[in-house]
Design a protein around this motif. Structure first.
Motif, PDB file in Angstrom:
ATOM      1  N   LEU A  57       0.827  -1.211   0.000  1.00 26.80           N
ATOM      2  CA  LEU A  57       0.000   0.000   0.000  1.00 26.80           C
ATOM      3  C   LEU A  57       0.857   1.255   0.000  1.00 26.80           C
ATOM      4  N   MET A  58       1.934   1.239   0.777  1.00 24.29           N
ATOM      5  CA  MET A  58       2.792   2.419   0.832  1.00 24.29           C
ATOM      6  C   MET A  58       3.549   2.634  -0.469  1.00 24.29           C
ATOM      7  N   GLU A  59       3.948   1.552  -1.126  1.00 27.01           N
ATOM      8  CA  GLU A  59       4.591   1.684  -2.436  1.00 27.01           C
ATOM      9  C   GLU A  59       3.643   2.333  -3.438  1.00 27.01           C
ATOM     10  N   THR A  60       2.372   1.897  -3.411  1.00 23.00           N
ATOM     11  CA  THR A  60       1.369   2.479  -4.307  1.00 23.00           C
ATOM     12  C   THR A  60       1.138   3.938  -3.949  1.00 23.00           C
ATOM     13  N   LEU A  61       1.107   4.246  -2.644  1.00 19.76           N
ATOM     14  CA  LEU A  61       0.915   5.630  -2.199  1.00 19.76           C
ATOM     15  C   LEU A  61       2.058   6.518  -2.692  1.00 19.76           C
ATOM     16  N   ARG A  62       3.283   6.040  -2.556  1.00 26.29           N
ATOM     17  CA  ARG A  62       4.438   6.819  -3.046  1.00 26.29           C
ATOM     18  C   ARG A  62       4.308   7.105  -4.542  1.00 26.29           C
ATOM     19  N   ARG A  63       3.906   6.073  -5.282  1.00 32.74           N
ATOM     20  CA  ARG A  63       3.793   6.219  -6.738  1.00 32.74           C
ATOM     21  C   ARG A  63       2.707   7.239  -7.111  1.00 32.74           C
ATOM     22  N   ARG A  64       1.568   7.163  -6.403  1.00 32.01           N
ATOM     23  CA  ARG A  64       0.473   8.097  -6.694  1.00 32.01           C
ATOM     24  C   ARG A  64       0.864   9.534  -6.344  1.00 32.01           C
ATOM     25  N   VAL A  65       1.539   9.697  -5.213  1.00 29.62           N
ATOM     26  CA  VAL A  65       1.994  11.036  -4.801  1.00 29.62           C
ATOM     27  C   VAL A  65       2.915  11.621  -5.867  1.00 29.62           C
ATOM     28  N   LYS A  66       3.817  10.799  -6.385  1.00 25.17           N
ATOM     29  CA  LYS A  66       4.761  11.253  -7.413  1.00 25.17           C
ATOM     30  C   LYS A  66       4.037  11.585  -8.711  1.00 25.17           C
ATOM     31  N   GLU A  67       3.109  10.691  -9.107  1.00 29.12           N
ATOM     32  CA  GLU A  67       2.371  10.903 -10.360  1.00 29.12           C
ATOM     33  C   GLU A  67       1.521  12.176 -10.304  1.00 29.12           C
TER      34      GLU A  67
END
Length: 302
Positions: A57-67
């Motif tokens: 979940l945190m990996e996905t969160l990091r990716r969304r924040v960056k995107e």
């Protein structure tokens, strides 16, 4: 009080253990940095979401924040709600139907509220116009047969039973024949949660499945595993064990009202890829309802 409000109330401990921690971590922060991600990850793990699921979940969160080029930490809470809703929403939570009758095999260890869940399921479908019959195939304990009969009388549904110690597959066979003869819509079969050895229990459950499938192709149409939310990550271990032996098609998660470990529902979906079909949020006969992931996430984050 409507079901959504009761659901919100039942999730209060999980909300305190997860959502309020997230809010406290975010409040007053000026930047989204690695230390914030690590603290959010710890909050997820602490709510029994599970280590692997929390990391993903945190990996996905990091990716969304960056995107999305997000900089304000306050934007993380709605984003986490969205991610959790997505996690819970995968898979079909509607009941598989077949027959007639639709045959539901209910499995799970003792103490999770299995027989109570069956009584509430019978009530749920009966009040929606379905003709329901129960099968008492937990013949290992006389108390289990008695308890199912009590629930049958309470909700106005007949129970097919044999004596304590009888062959559970024979009970399942007779229950199916009775369901056909009486032209019922749904047959719900209770099973043992414990025998002398784990292998004995799993072989017995497999035999019940074989007998049902031989008499009615496609049966059982659902194998519902009842899990106690208060057991946290142990519920996932139980789910793995029963799934390997019985081909679990859906989860019923009970006792969400008594635990801060409601986050386990997220780990169950991610780790096992088995849909949650019903949730129990209290002692009342109407406190078992079909699982709605959007409603659950909204109640959790509200």
């Amino acid at each position: 009080m409507g079901f959504f409000n009761r659901l919100k109330e039942s999730l209060s401990k999980t909300r305190q253990g997860l959502v309020e921690k997230i809010e406290n971590l975010i409040t007053g922060r000026q930047v989204i940095d690695e230390s914030l991600y690590e603290e959010l990850e710890e909050a997820l793990i602490g709510a029994d979401v599970g280590v692997e699921t929390s990391l993903e979940l945190m990996e996905t969160l990091r990716r969304r924040v960056k995107e999305q080029k997000l900089r304000d930490p306050a934007r993380l809470k709605p984003l986490l709600q969205e991610l959790i809703t997505d996690e819970l929403g995968t898979g079909d939570s509607s009941l598989n139907r077949g027959g007639p009758p639709t045959v539901i095999l209910v499995v799970g260890v003792n103490g999770v509220g299995k027989t109570t869940t069956i009584g509430k399921l019978a009530y749920y479908y009966k009040t929606r116009g379905e003709r329901v019959l129960l099968g008492a195939a937990d013949t290992f304990r006389a108390a289990a047969i008695d308890q199912l009969e009590i629930w049958g009388r309470r909700v106005g549904v007949d129970v097919v039973k044999h004596r304590e110690g009888s062959d559970p597959a024979a009970v399942a066979y007779d229950a199916l024949q009775a369901a056909r003869a009486r032209k019922v819509d749904m047959l719900i079969i209770d099973t043992a949660g414990r025998l002398h050895t784990k292998s004995n229990l799993m072989e017995e459950l497999k035999k019940i499945r074989r007998v049902l499938g031989r008499e009615l192709p496609g049966a059982p149409h659902e194998v519902l595993l009842v899990l106690d939310a208060t057991t946290g990550q142990n519920a996932i271990s139980q789910a793995r064990l029963f799934s390997e032996a019985t081909g679990v098609t859906g989860i019923v998660l009970t006792k969400l009202d008594g635990t801060a470990r409601g986050g386990v529902i997220i780990g169950i979906r991610r780790m096992l890829n088995i849909p949650v079909k019903f949730i129990g949020i209290g002692e009342g006969v109407e406190d078992l309802q079909p699982f709605n992931p959007q409603e659950f996430a909204a109640a959790l984050f509200d």
